[in-house]
Every structure is written in structure tokens, then in C-alpha cells.
Design a protein around this motif. Sequence first.
Motif, PDB file in Angstrom:
ATOM      1  N   PRO A 142      10.565 -27.380 -24.726  1.00 23.23           N
ATOM      2  CA  PRO A 142       9.408 -26.468 -24.745  1.00 23.23           C
ATOM      3  C   PRO A 142       9.548 -25.311 -23.771  1.00 23.23           C
ATOM      4  O   PRO A 142       8.841 -24.311 -23.885  1.00 23.23           O
ATOM      5  CB  PRO A 142       8.236 -27.389 -24.380  1.00 23.23           C
ATOM      6  CG  PRO A 142       8.833 -28.608 -23.782  1.00 23.23           C
ATOM      7  CD  PRO A 142      10.188 -28.757 -24.374  1.00 23.23           C
ATOM      8  N   HIS A 143      10.483 -25.417 -22.816  1.00 26.64           N
ATOM      9  CA  HIS A 143      10.724 -24.323 -21.874  1.00 26.64           C
ATOM     10  C   HIS A 143      11.135 -23.042 -22.607  1.00 26.64           C
ATOM     11  O   HIS A 143      10.801 -21.940 -22.167  1.00 26.64           O
ATOM     12  CB  HIS A 143      11.833 -24.713 -20.883  1.00 26.64           C
ATOM     13  CG  HIS A 143      11.574 -26.002 -20.148  1.00 26.64           C
ATOM     14  ND1 HIS A 143      11.493 -27.216 -20.789  1.00 26.64           N
ATOM     15  CD2 HIS A 143      11.396 -26.258 -18.834  1.00 26.64           C
ATOM     16  CE1 HIS A 143      11.280 -28.172 -19.897  1.00 26.64           C
ATOM     17  NE2 HIS A 143      11.208 -27.616 -18.714  1.00 26.64           N
ATOM     18  N   TRP A 144      11.877 -23.205 -23.713  1.00 30.61           N
ATOM     19  CA  TRP A 144      12.315 -22.028 -24.471  1.00 30.61           C
ATOM     20  C   TRP A 144      11.118 -21.271 -25.015  1.00 30.61           C
ATOM     21  O   TRP A 144      11.056 -20.033 -24.903  1.00 30.61           O
ATOM     22  CB  TRP A 144      13.223 -22.459 -25.617  1.00 30.61           C
ATOM     23  CG  TRP A 144      13.592 -21.340 -26.550  1.00 30.61           C
ATOM     24  CD1 TRP A 144      14.483 -20.338 -26.309  1.00 30.61           C
ATOM     25  CD2 TRP A 144      13.060 -21.095 -27.854  1.00 30.61           C
ATOM     26  NE1 TRP A 144      14.548 -19.482 -27.391  1.00 30.61           N
ATOM     27  CE2 TRP A 144      13.678 -19.921 -28.346  1.00 30.61           C
ATOM     28  CE3 TRP A 144      12.123 -21.749 -28.646  1.00 30.61           C
ATOM     29  CZ2 TRP A 144      13.384 -19.412 -29.602  1.00 30.61           C
ATOM     30  CZ3 TRP A 144      11.839 -21.229 -29.899  1.00 30.61           C
ATOM     31  CH2 TRP A 144      12.455 -20.076 -30.366  1.00 30.61           C
ATOM     32  N   PHE A 145      10.177 -21.986 -25.579  1.00 29.46           N
ATOM     33  CA  PHE A 145       8.984 -21.352 -26.133  1.00 29.46           C
ATOM     34  C   PHE A 145       8.183 -20.668 -25.029  1.00 29.46           C
ATOM     35  O   PHE A 145       7.733 -19.532 -25.185  1.00 29.46           O
ATOM     36  CB  PHE A 145       8.132 -22.411 -26.837  1.00 29.46           C
ATOM     37  CG  PHE A 145       6.913 -21.855 -27.510  1.00 29.46           C
ATOM     38  CD1 PHE A 145       7.003 -21.244 -28.741  1.00 29.46           C
ATOM     39  CD2 PHE A 145       5.669 -21.937 -26.906  1.00 29.46           C
ATOM     40  CE1 PHE A 145       5.880 -20.728 -29.366  1.00 29.46           C
ATOM     41  CE2 PHE A 145       4.544 -21.425 -27.517  1.00 29.46           C
ATOM     42  CZ  PHE A 145       4.647 -20.824 -28.761  1.00 29.46           C
ATOM     43  N   ASP A 146       8.012 -21.343 -23.884  1.00 31.51           N
ATOM     44  CA  ASP A 146       7.270 -20.760 -22.761  1.00 31.51           C
ATOM     45  C   ASP A 146       7.934 -19.482 -22.264  1.00 31.51           C
ATOM     46  O   ASP A 146       7.263 -18.477 -22.006  1.00 31.51           O
ATOM     47  CB  ASP A 146       7.159 -21.772 -21.618  1.00 31.51           C
ATOM     48  CG  ASP A 146       6.289 -22.963 -21.990  1.00 31.51           C
ATOM     49  OD1 ASP A 146       5.500 -22.842 -22.938  1.00 31.51           O
ATOM     50  OD2 ASP A 146       6.407 -24.016 -21.342  1.00 31.51           O
TER      51      ASP A 146
ATOM     52  N   LEU B 145      14.344 -15.165 -26.982  1.00 28.30           N
ATOM     53  CA  LEU B 145      15.521 -15.401 -26.154  1.00 28.30           C
ATOM     54  C   LEU B 145      16.527 -16.281 -26.883  1.00 28.30           C
ATOM     55  O   LEU B 145      16.191 -16.982 -27.847  1.00 28.30           O
ATOM     56  CB  LEU B 145      15.111 -16.071 -24.838  1.00 28.30           C
ATOM     57  CG  LEU B 145      14.117 -15.307 -23.961  1.00 28.30           C
ATOM     58  CD1 LEU B 145      13.719 -16.149 -22.757  1.00 28.30           C
ATOM     59  CD2 LEU B 145      14.716 -13.986 -23.495  1.00 28.30           C
ATOM     60  N   ASP B 146      17.757 -16.271 -26.396  1.00 30.78           N
ATOM     61  CA  ASP B 146      18.810 -17.114 -26.945  1.00 30.78           C
ATOM     62  C   ASP B 146      18.467 -18.578 -26.695  1.00 30.78           C
ATOM     63  O   ASP B 146      18.077 -18.965 -25.582  1.00 30.78           O
ATOM     64  CB  ASP B 146      20.142 -16.748 -26.287  1.00 30.78           C
ATOM     65  CG  ASP B 146      21.299 -17.517 -26.885  1.00 30.78           C
ATOM     66  OD1 ASP B 146      21.156 -17.990 -28.030  1.00 30.78           O
ATOM     67  OD2 ASP B 146      22.343 -17.649 -26.229  1.00 30.78           O
ATOM     68  N   GLU B 147      18.616 -19.425 -27.715  1.00 27.70           N
ATOM     69  CA  GLU B 147      18.238 -20.832 -27.598  1.00 27.70           C
ATOM     70  C   GLU B 147      19.278 -21.698 -26.892  1.00 27.70           C
ATOM     71  O   GLU B 147      18.968 -22.822 -26.469  1.00 27.70           O
ATOM     72  CB  GLU B 147      17.992 -21.431 -28.995  1.00 27.70           C
ATOM     73  CG  GLU B 147      16.862 -20.787 -29.760  1.00 27.70           C
ATOM     74  CD  GLU B 147      17.343 -19.698 -30.690  1.00 27.70           C
ATOM     75  OE1 GLU B 147      18.446 -19.163 -30.427  1.00 27.70           O
ATOM     76  OE2 GLU B 147      16.634 -19.359 -31.649  1.00 27.70           O
TER      77      GLU B 147
ATOM     78  N   ILE C 259      19.841 -25.727 -18.842  1.00 30.32           N
ATOM     79  CA  ILE C 259      18.895 -25.472 -17.749  1.00 30.32           C
ATOM     80  C   ILE C 259      18.587 -26.729 -16.946  1.00 30.32           C
ATOM     81  O   ILE C 259      18.012 -26.637 -15.855  1.00 30.32           O
ATOM     82  CB  ILE C 259      17.583 -24.871 -18.293  1.00 30.32           C
ATOM     83  CG1 ILE C 259      16.844 -25.883 -19.165  1.00 30.32           C
ATOM     84  CG2 ILE C 259      17.831 -23.589 -19.033  1.00 30.32           C
ATOM     85  CD1 ILE C 259      15.463 -25.429 -19.550  1.00 30.32           C
ATOM     86  N   LEU C 260      18.976 -27.906 -17.450  1.00 30.11           N
ATOM     87  CA  LEU C 260      18.702 -29.162 -16.737  1.00 30.11           C
ATOM     88  C   LEU C 260      19.953 -29.778 -16.133  1.00 30.11           C
ATOM     89  O   LEU C 260      19.906 -30.918 -15.656  1.00 30.11           O
ATOM     90  CB  LEU C 260      18.045 -30.174 -17.687  1.00 30.11           C
ATOM     91  CG  LEU C 260      16.707 -29.767 -18.305  1.00 30.11           C
ATOM     92  CD1 LEU C 260      16.165 -30.889 -19.180  1.00 30.11           C
ATOM     93  CD2 LEU C 260      15.692 -29.401 -17.227  1.00 30.11           C
ATOM     94  N   ARG C 261      21.057 -29.051 -16.130  1.00 34.05           N
ATOM     95  CA  ARG C 261      22.303 -29.629 -15.612  1.00 34.05           C
ATOM     96  C   ARG C 261      22.395 -29.574 -14.098  1.00 34.05           C
ATOM     97  O   ARG C 261      23.300 -30.148 -13.511  1.00 34.05           O
ATOM     98  CB  ARG C 261      23.505 -28.899 -16.212  1.00 34.05           C
ATOM     99  CG  ARG C 261      23.672 -29.159 -17.698  1.00 34.05           C
ATOM    100  CD  ARG C 261      24.831 -28.360 -18.256  1.00 34.05           C
ATOM    101  NE  ARG C 261      24.877 -28.419 -19.704  1.00 34.05           N
ATOM    102  CZ  ARG C 261      25.668 -27.641 -20.437  1.00 34.05           C
ATOM    103  NH1 ARG C 261      26.477 -26.752 -19.854  1.00 34.05           N
ATOM    104  NH2 ARG C 261      25.649 -27.740 -21.756  1.00 34.05           N
ATOM    105  N   GLY C 262      21.473 -28.846 -13.443  1.00 31.22           N
ATOM    106  CA  GLY C 262      21.467 -28.839 -11.979  1.00 31.22           C
ATOM    107  C   GLY C 262      22.536 -27.991 -11.348  1.00 31.22           C
ATOM    108  O   GLY C 262      22.970 -28.269 -10.233  1.00 31.22           O
TER     109      GLY C 262
END
Length: 851
Positions: free
Chosen positions: A177-181, A190-192, A202-205
Motif C-alpha cells: 500500500p506504500h506505492w499507492f500512498d 510512480l514506478d512499481e 523499500i523493506l530490505r533495510g
Amino acid sequence: MDGGEENAEQLLFSQINFHIISSESLKPSDAQTIHKKLVDNGAQDSSQKSTTGKISLDDVSHIISATSDFPEYDAAIDALKSVVKPEWVTASIAKGRLANPRSYSPDPRLFFSGLVLCCADIPEGDKDAVMGGVLATGGLYSSSVTKMVTHIVALTMDHDKCQTVLKKDLTCKIVLPHWFDDCLRIGKRLDEDPYLLPDPEILRGKPHEPIIDTKKVDLQGATSVQPPDPPRVGTRQIDVFKGKRIMLNNDLKISSHLRGTLEDLIDQGGGTTTGSVHKADVLICHYRETSEYRTASRAGKEVGNLTWLYYLTTHNTWTSPMRRLLHYPISQYGLPGFDKFRISLSNYNGEARVYLENLAIAAGGAFTKTMKEDNTHLITAHQHSEKCDAAREWNINMVNHLWLEDSYAKWQIQTLSNPRYTYFPPRTNLSGIVGQTQIDRHAVERHFFPPSSIEESENLEPGQLNARRLQQLDRHNSGLPVTSSEFIPYRTQDENETPRASKMHKLNGPLRTPAASRIVIDGKENETPSTNSSRGAKDRAAAKLHDQAADIALYEKERKRVGGVIFGGRRKISDDAGSNDSRKRSSSRDEGAGTDEDTRDAKRAKKSRQPAVMRLLVTGYQWAPGKKEAEDKSRLRDHGILVTQDPTHCTHLAAPNLLRTRKFICALAYAPVVISSQYVDDCLAKDKRLETEDYLLTDPDGEQKHGFQLSESLNRAKNHRGRLLRGMTIYCTEAVKGGFDTYKAIIESNGGRCFLYKARAGSVTASRAAGQDEDSNGVAEDESKYLYLVSGTSPAEVALWSKFRSMVQGAGQVPRIAETDWLLHTALRQELHWNDRCELKEEHISDVKNG
């Protein structure tokens, strides 16, 4: 014969007259396929009625185009004609009914157009927000997974909908849902890739890894207002100017040889040239302050610059000059106030960089390739570069390119407080969306050719317009003051007033003090103005008010009941009104119609909530995993407890014991009521909001461990009111334990200023507290002479200490290099106290190593 007519009436497109526009995105072969589908289903081709190739808006109901780049687009929208993508035809045939045209609009502002979105394992409240957002931006929502679905919003791959996509091998992207936000925040699609499950980047740290831009930006021929070389006249057949009369304005300042070349190109493209703006269909000019520009713009003619003309001849494809910012004439004086800005770029390459450089110059700003302390703005595609680090140190405004584009398009400097311009989505390079902003035609009309009381294009021959009026308009549009001798008032004719012989009134005498009427006629100061227009206006207003009487009465009735119009909306008047609302809701979900789940969603009543009486910040508490956390927070909200993440607005702070977390320390500066996190468990268990007096946090062991009394700290915080460190400037190293952002938040929560220190020249400035009166928070007056550096003891940080001392002493202040515990202890105690044992020195590090 009657049976044939009956079959014709049953055809899907029998009521549609269409016109198909071919472009680079819609090849002739694909257009022919769409044409056949339309005709086979009963539609009529209105393009056959046109002999000039132009669209006859009187004969057309639908325009099929993959883009909004065609001359009649604005006129079609104003005439309420449906402009749709070719996919609309396919979707309508697949459904067996006409699809919603808005969901297939080529309007670039509807950036989710063509997208069909479905939600999986996200909270119900988030589903409603996603549904509303995607419908508002041109997309469709489906409650179930079908072949039409293009995106699924999910938290994990475990949901049945995600598994269905994998089993059936559907061409569907599963995103967080971060992509939609982030798309809604930026206002662009934006690019998915960074958001794709099962392994979203985005969650790989790894936030500091280089961000690679893989999306190519199409800005060829649109990066400058000054084209490099004119296109050559060749044997290639072009028809982009077919049937158009084009005027090359004198402000282009081009040679006679180049003018002849351009005229040959226009003739080769099927057009003709003219020297009269009144006879022209298209005007090519350089500046917006010319009378030809105003005349053509008010008449609704296409107005572009020389770069746009070159683009048309090179690509042989029509595009609106407002589609790209640098295809439109520029202002001779620049955007007011923009000349004060010094702008530098970072993380943009190739055509995108050249485009932004020239755009900043066209707006009137100064562009610098290297960034220095006197720069005012850094425009960057993401926040990872040396320039970005320096901008933080030097307190330079850091924005994305949308700020520059929107300021130029709307001809008004956009505020930096708008998060759209300062937000940088994680692991996303914003250079992929450069060049998508268009000229705001309403803004340029308001600033450069506002409707005047006498139109330049209204039956006037060249030279008939008063020259002083043109001079006045030039001064108005350039921001220069208009003198009283230049002002020539014009009177507009009311529709009910008897026409006069002359539309222009002259001033025969000196200017007088303005009377109640703004009309000055032949020096007759006290002449009573005609009342015909006033009476007509009153009659029309009374009739309009009478028509709205029922709505006004209903509004007043609803306003008086509890909750009003805003909280709760209008109550159900009758069963018919309710059924109408249901029909509206079901029709808005165009793609998902016909499913049982849609019907249940439309009929589900929303539970009213009481106002939030407690804003609760929770730290050190383990919420239930997965969806249960969102449900628990929703239950608390139903009882008036709003769980917030913002320490500055919390009224209560819940923790299991005294902690040194970022949330706990930041919130302490605002003196909240500190309670035990057991309060959360008990409220959920008893399903109601409990009193907090029995849950006040007591932790004697923690107070002894951390060396402060919680009650005393809260009392001091009430007196300080978030101003414990007001007037103090504190620097932090980048590698400090806990992260720079943590200490920055703590310092700013207590009223101080925090900057990143990387030993760059000029990065240390004198504290703002110098010369100020002593604050009421008890900070000693001598404290203003100190500058602090909060640092760890790693070799890289120790190497910065000597440079920091030299810079601070050079600024006439006293340096103090402090360990992190000093700042944390100060914030916890809510008391500013310096101890020499808190100071870090090189010899201390050497002693530790030797020991």
C-alpha cells in the motif's frame, strides 16, 4: 425492415458518433482495428463528414485518442465531449455495456487512468481510502480478482487473492500500500518495482545504496526554449501543418534566410504562412508580452515557440504547445520573485538535467552547477548524494523537481510547506517523472491575457486598438506600476443596455476623485448612471434564489440537528432517496458491478465515532501481529482513544516502564500524562475507555537507573513548554550511535536547532541565541557562547573533533564535544546541566585503548 431497425437499436454503440485520432501511441493499423469494432457494433464515423481533417465537435460524441495531444482537445472538453483511450472500446465490448469514460481518459492529470485495482489483506478503513483515491484519479476498483485487474494492494503474499494470481498466472502486479500512498503524495504514477511483493526493495533495510534510474524520460526536442539547429527541408513527406495558417512573429529575431527555411517547411507540411495574427490559426512567438500573443491567446488559437515548431516538423505529429513547459512562449521578465533564487541540481542526468536547468533560467532564477552556501534551493530526485548532505548542513531548501515545474506552470512560486515538493519516496528516483507537468492555461490567461472590457480580437483590424492601452497591458503583465495618465477605462456593455455608438470613452478633463460610480463619461461627474442593468441583475438573482429555496430550506433543517451537515451528512429523507444513493454508489464502482461483495460494500453502514478525547502515543509495547493491530487501534478509536505517532500532539504517553526510546524522550518535552501500557490491554479487554488515574506510570528502579524523577521532569517540562533548548545550536555526527535523525528529533522537540556536521567549510555558524534576551526557561545567558557537537567515539568521528573546534573558535564561540548520554540525560531530566565528565576528548579515547 422494422426488424433490421430493431437490431440496430440493440447494438452497443448505436448512439455513438466517433472520431479516431492516430498518433505515435495509436498506430494506423491499431486505429483500423478499433474502427472496425465500433462500426460493427453500430457506431457512426463522423470523420468522414470532415473535408479539412479537423474534428467537427457538433457531429461527434466520442473522440478516440491515446493522448490529449491534439488541437481540439481543450475545445472538446469544454463542449463536454467524451475523449477516451482505445481501451474504452475493448472494455465496453467485454462488459456488454458502455464503460465509464472518465476511467479511460487520456488526461495526464488522471494518472491512474487504465488501472484496475483490488485490495487484499489491508484494513477495511484503508480499503475505503484506496477505493476513493483510485476512482478520483481515473482508475477503477474491483472487489474480486478478474482478468481486468492490473494491481493488487497487499501486505503479504499469503492472502487468497495473491495466491489466485500466482496459480492462474495472471498479468497483475502485487504491490505494498506504500506505492499507492506515495503516488497520491506526489500526484504522479510512480514506478512499481521498489514496492513489488514478495521482496519489496523499500523493506530490505539498505537505504544508503545507490538508487538507479532505469526509466527513460522522453524529453527530446523539449529541453530548451532555444532550439539548437533548424530542421532541414528534405524529401520526407510531412502533413502536420495540413490546412493551418501559421504566423512567425517578429519577436523571434530570426534571419531572413532562416525565416525562408521555416516557411518552406510549413509549405511542405501542407500549411501556409501569414503576416496577420487575425488570419492565422497558429502563432509562433518567443515572449508572452506581445500584442500578437494576447490577441491569438484570447481568440483560442494555438501559441507556441520556435522549439515547438521544430518538434512538429521533426516528429510529424501534432502536440499541444502547453503539453511541455518549454514549448510555450516565455515571459520577458521571468516569474516575479524567482530572480532571488539560486538553484542547483542533484541526481538528474541527461535530458532531464538539461530540461530542469533551462526551466530554472526561463523562470528567472540563477542556475549553478556547483552548490555553495549562497544557494537557496537544491532540486534533487532523491536524498542520497553529497549535495544533499551539504544542503542539510547549510540549511538549503531541498525539493523535488515538481516544485519548479508547478511554479512555472501555474506562474506562482509554490510554498515549500506543501509536502508534495519535499517528499522523496524510498528507493525511488523521481527523475522518471520529469516533464509530465503541463502549462496551466487558466493561470497564463489570468496573468498574461486577462479578459479586458474591449477584446483585441473582436472585429478589430490591426492597428485599431489604442496604443496606450497596449502599453498599459504590457506594464500590467510585467509587474510594473500603471500610471494614472496611462490608465484608460473601458465600459463593458450589459446585455440589457442599449448599445452606444462608440465602445471607447475618452477623458477630456483632469482626473477627479472617484465617485460611487466607476463610470466617467465626457467629464459629467454627477450624471446618474443607467439602472437597466441593475434591475435586470436583481431580477435574475431573485429568480435564481427562488429556484434554490428548497435546497436552502433543507440545508437549514439539517444544520439544526445534532451533528449538522458536516458530521453525519443528510439523513435519509425517503426510501426513494436511499435507493438513488445506492444506485450512485454502485455505478461509481464500474468495474466491480455485478458481484455480491460490491452490493454488501455499498449497503454497509459506517459506525459513527465519538470525538477523540485522548491522543495516545505508545512506545515499548508489543501490538498483536498482522491485521489484529489495525483492528485493536480501530477499537480504541471507537472509544475516543486516537493512537498517534506524533509526539508533538499526544496528550498521553503509554510505556511499560521508563525508556530511552525516541518516542518517549521526544514526548516528554510536551509534558503528557505518562501511563502504563497495561492501560491499553485493559481497555481492549473491557471494550471501553478507562480512567487513567489508576494507570499512572511508576518505576522506581528505572528512575534510579536513569538518574531522574519522572514527576519532577514533567513539572519542568510544563514550565519549559518545549523550549528547554531554545536558542541553542547543536551539531551531530553522521555516524553517531542511534542515528542523526533520532537526535535531531529530540533536539527540535525541545526547541533547539540541530545540524549534521561533516567538517565542510562554512558548515558551522554562530548560534542564534547571541544577542537575545534570556529565555524564561532558565537557560543561562552565557550558554549562547557554546556550540555543541554530539558524537560517538568511532575513529571517523574522532577525526572530526579538531576541525570542529577550529571552526567554532573561528566563529568566536566555545566548542563542546559531548557524548550522547549528555543529550539524552538533559532531555529526560528536562534540565540543562553541563558536566565536564560529559565532554569527549582525544586523550580519553587513547586512555581507553591503552587500558
